[in-house]
Scaffold this motif. Structure first.
Motif, PDB file in Angstrom:
ATOM      1  N   GLN A   7      38.098 -30.790 -22.900  1.00 44.78           N
ATOM      2  CA  GLN A   7      39.390 -31.338 -23.305  1.00 44.78           C
ATOM      3  C   GLN A   7      40.542 -30.469 -22.786  1.00 44.78           C
ATOM      4  O   GLN A   7      41.554 -30.987 -22.307  1.00 44.78           O
ATOM      5  CB  GLN A   7      39.453 -31.444 -24.828  1.00 44.78           C
ATOM      6  N   ALA A   8      40.374 -29.153 -22.822  1.00 43.44           N
ATOM      7  CA  ALA A   8      41.407 -28.247 -22.297  1.00 43.44           C
ATOM      8  C   ALA A   8      41.575 -28.454 -20.795  1.00 43.44           C
ATOM      9  O   ALA A   8      42.710 -28.465 -20.282  1.00 43.44           O
ATOM     10  CB  ALA A   8      41.046 -26.798 -22.607  1.00 43.44           C
ATOM     11  N   ALA A   9      40.468 -28.630 -20.067  1.00 44.28           N
ATOM     12  CA  ALA A   9      40.545 -28.857 -18.618  1.00 44.28           C
ATOM     13  C   ALA A   9      41.257 -30.176 -18.331  1.00 44.28           C
ATOM     14  O   ALA A   9      42.145 -30.241 -17.470  1.00 44.28           O
ATOM     15  CB  ALA A   9      39.146 -28.859 -17.995  1.00 44.28           C
ATOM     16  N   TRP A  10      40.882 -31.238 -19.044  1.00 46.66           N
ATOM     17  CA  TRP A  10      41.482 -32.547 -18.812  1.00 46.66           C
ATOM     18  C   TRP A  10      42.970 -32.546 -19.142  1.00 46.66           C
ATOM     19  O   TRP A  10      43.795 -32.985 -18.364  1.00 46.66           O
ATOM     20  CB  TRP A  10      40.749 -33.614 -19.611  1.00 46.66           C
ATOM     21  N   ARG A  11      43.308 -32.037 -20.307  1.00 50.47           N
ATOM     22  CA  ARG A  11      44.717 -32.026 -20.718  1.00 50.47           C
ATOM     23  C   ARG A  11      45.547 -31.094 -19.838  1.00 50.47           C
ATOM     24  O   ARG A  11      46.700 -31.386 -19.534  1.00 50.47           O
ATOM     25  CB  ARG A  11      44.836 -31.655 -22.183  1.00 50.47           C
ATOM     26  N   GLY A  12      44.962 -29.987 -19.423  1.00 51.04           N
ATOM     27  CA  GLY A  12      45.666 -29.084 -18.509  1.00 51.04           C
ATOM     28  C   GLY A  12      45.951 -29.758 -17.181  1.00 51.04           C
ATOM     29  O   GLY A  12      47.049 -29.636 -16.634  1.00 51.04           O
TER      30      GLY A  12
END
Length: 161
Positions: free
Chosen positions: A18-23
């Motif tokens: 989720q952090a990778a996608w949102r980033g």
């Protein structure tokens, strides 16, 4: 391949995923907004107009087939048609019958369009370098290229690009 299977349980993203996608989304949208603002401020071009003018300015003097431009940009046909009409009214491009495709058009850049891209390019490149290229080392840049080479063909295979 169905991208929204109804009989498969949802596989939620892990916190790291989720952090990778949102980033990625935040970076992508932030860069798009920064480019739009810079181009409007410095050259009165939209980022979409700039995106059309780049390949036309780099291409052959006789112009480019509209189908080729459509494929290159990865846009919907109606979006390109509207943009070309707008740019033609602003005298940045011309459209003429394609001699090798009776149903197609050739798109050419005018003197005004060439002047617009030549005036816009230095400021645009300064922004890209200052906010993106210069803050990434060579390995990070290569990683981004590798990611693009994995993800973009997947979008094509799924009929999403």
């Amino acid at each position: 391949m169905d991208t929204t299977p109804t009989d498969v349980p949802v596989q939620w993203l892990t916190p790291e995923e989720q952090a990778a996608w949102r980033g990625f989304l935040e970076l992508s949208r932030g860069m798009e907004r920064a480019v739009d603002r810079q181009l409007q401020r410095d050259s009165e071009l939209s980022s979409s107009e700039y995106e059309v003018l780049v390949p036309l300015s780099e291409g052959p003097s006789e112009g480019m087939a509209s189908r080729e431009l459509l494929t290159l940009l990865g846009w919907e046909r109606s979006r390109l048609s509207h943009m070309l009409s707008r740019m033609e009214r602003r005298e940045m491009i011309t459209r003429s019958p394609n001699p090798s495709d009776a149903r197609g058009l050739m798109v050419g850049i005018t003197g005004r369009g060439r002047e617009a891209i030549e005036n816009a390019a230095p400021g645009h490149l300064h922004l890209v370098r200052e906010t993106f290229i210069d803050v990434l080392d060579e390995e990070e840049q290569a990683t981004l290229v590798g990611i693009a080479h994995k993800v973009l063909p997947r979008l094509v295979a799924l009929g999403l690009r």
